[in-house]
Design a protein around this motif. Structure first.
Motif, short mmCIF file in Angstrom:
data_model
loop_
_atom_site.label_atom_id
_atom_site.label_comp_id
_atom_site.label_asym_id
_atom_site.label_seq_id
_atom_site.Cartn_x
_atom_site.Cartn_y
_atom_site.Cartn_z
N VAL A 83 0.64 -1.24 -0.08
CA VAL A 83 0.14 -0.11 -0.23
C VAL A 83 0.80 1.18 -0.03
N LYS A 84 2.05 1.28 0.68
CA LYS A 84 2.64 2.30 0.78
C LYS A 84 3.63 2.76 -0.33
N GLY A 85 3.94 1.90 -1.06
CA GLY A 85 4.86 1.87 -2.26
C GLY A 85 3.68 2.16 -3.45
N PHE A 86 2.49 1.61 -3.48
CA PHE A 86 1.61 2.23 -4.15
C PHE A 86 1.17 3.76 -4.06
N GLU A 87 0.86 4.11 -2.93
CA GLU A 87 0.73 5.50 -2.70
C GLU A 87 2.01 6.43 -2.97
N ASP A 88 2.98 5.81 -2.94
CA ASP A 88 4.60 6.57 -3.45
C ASP A 88 4.15 6.60 -5.03
N PHE A 89 3.85 5.42 -5.64
CA PHE A 89 3.59 5.59 -7.00
C PHE A 89 2.69 6.55 -7.60
N LEU A 90 1.72 6.55 -6.92
CA LEU A 90 0.61 7.70 -7.30
C LEU A 90 1.15 9.07 -7.32
N ASP A 91 1.94 9.28 -6.08
CA ASP A 91 2.26 10.68 -6.13
C ASP A 91 3.35 10.89 -7.06
N SER A 92 3.91 9.92 -8.10
CA SER A 92 4.92 10.26 -8.99
C SER A 92 4.30 10.47 -10.26
N VAL A 93 2.96 10.45 -10.41
CA VAL A 93 2.17 10.39 -11.74
C VAL A 93 1.51 11.90 -11.82
N ALA A 94 1.64 12.45 -12.87
CA ALA A 94 1.13 13.85 -12.97
C ALA A 94 -0.21 13.88 -13.49
N PHE A 95 -1.29 13.28 -12.46
CA PHE A 95 -2.32 13.62 -12.77
C PHE A 95 -2.88 15.15 -12.59
N SER A 96 -2.39 16.03 -11.80
CA SER A 96 -3.07 17.12 -11.95
C SER A 96 -2.29 18.18 -12.68
N ALA A 97 -1.41 17.79 -13.56
CA ALA A 97 -0.76 18.64 -14.58
C ALA A 97 -1.84 19.53 -15.27
N HIS A 98 -1.63 20.82 -15.49
CA HIS A 98 -2.46 21.69 -16.20
C HIS A 98 -3.04 21.00 -17.79
#
Length: 177
Positions: A79-94
């Motif tokens: 779960v922690k690794g998955f959450e860190d991975f999510l943080d690395s993806v630019a979902f909120s980029a303009h």
């Protein structure tokens, strides 16, 4: 209410992830951000699941050798690794107008951060195309009950024709936005 987002469901192994990959390439002009999952196989035996972002970043979702409280069947979920991975993806980029998620499933939903993110992104103006587990209670059931999503049931018989249908649907949705 406009059905802005697209959810793909179906039995395991029918081609949902393959369809997601094709959609991300075909819709590259929307600057998609997201991820898909792939099996980790060793000597022909599935040992876990890897995460791959659309930009190529890799992470680990689950593996039979992971110990700990988060388990789905024989797989330990990082779960922690998955959450860190999510943080690395630019979902909120303009420039990101499309979010692609493979998948909203039992393993992913063990993360409260992921559940919050899914609600936020479905409530946003961005187009979301995601796979969702065919079966599931709680959060999965809640997402399926939303009245702003359009479902496509992927089967071996329709997975190739669905690509064109979903591309048309995504184009119509973007024109309404």
């Amino acid at each position: 209410m406009t059905k802005k987002d697209i959810l793909l469901t179906g039995l395991p192994g029918v081609g949902k992830t393959t369809l997601i990959k094709k959609l991300s390439k075909e819709l590259a002009g929307l600057h998609p951000a997201g991820f898909y999952t792939e099996e980790i196989r060793e000597e022909g035996i599935r040992k876990g699941f890897a995460l791959i972002s659309l930009s190529g970043t890799k992470g680990l979702l689950s593996h039979i050798e992971i110990e700990g409280p988060y388990r789905v069947g024989r797989y330990g979920v990082d779960v922690k690794g998955f959450e860190d991975f999510l943080d690395s993806v630019a979902f909120s980029a303009h420039e990101t107008n499309l979010v692609i998620i493979d998948e909203i499933g039992k393993m992913e939903c063990m993360s409260s951060k992921f559940r919050r993110f899914i609600k936020e992104i479905l409530d946003s103006e961005k187009l979301v195309i995601a796979t969702i587990a065919l079966k599931g209670r709680g959060f999965i059931e809640e997402i399926k009950k939303r009245n702003d999503v359009r479902f496509f049931d992927v089967t071996r018989g329709n997975r190739d024709t669905l690509l064109v249908e979903i591309l048309k649907e995504a184009s119509c949705i973007r024109q309404m936005a």
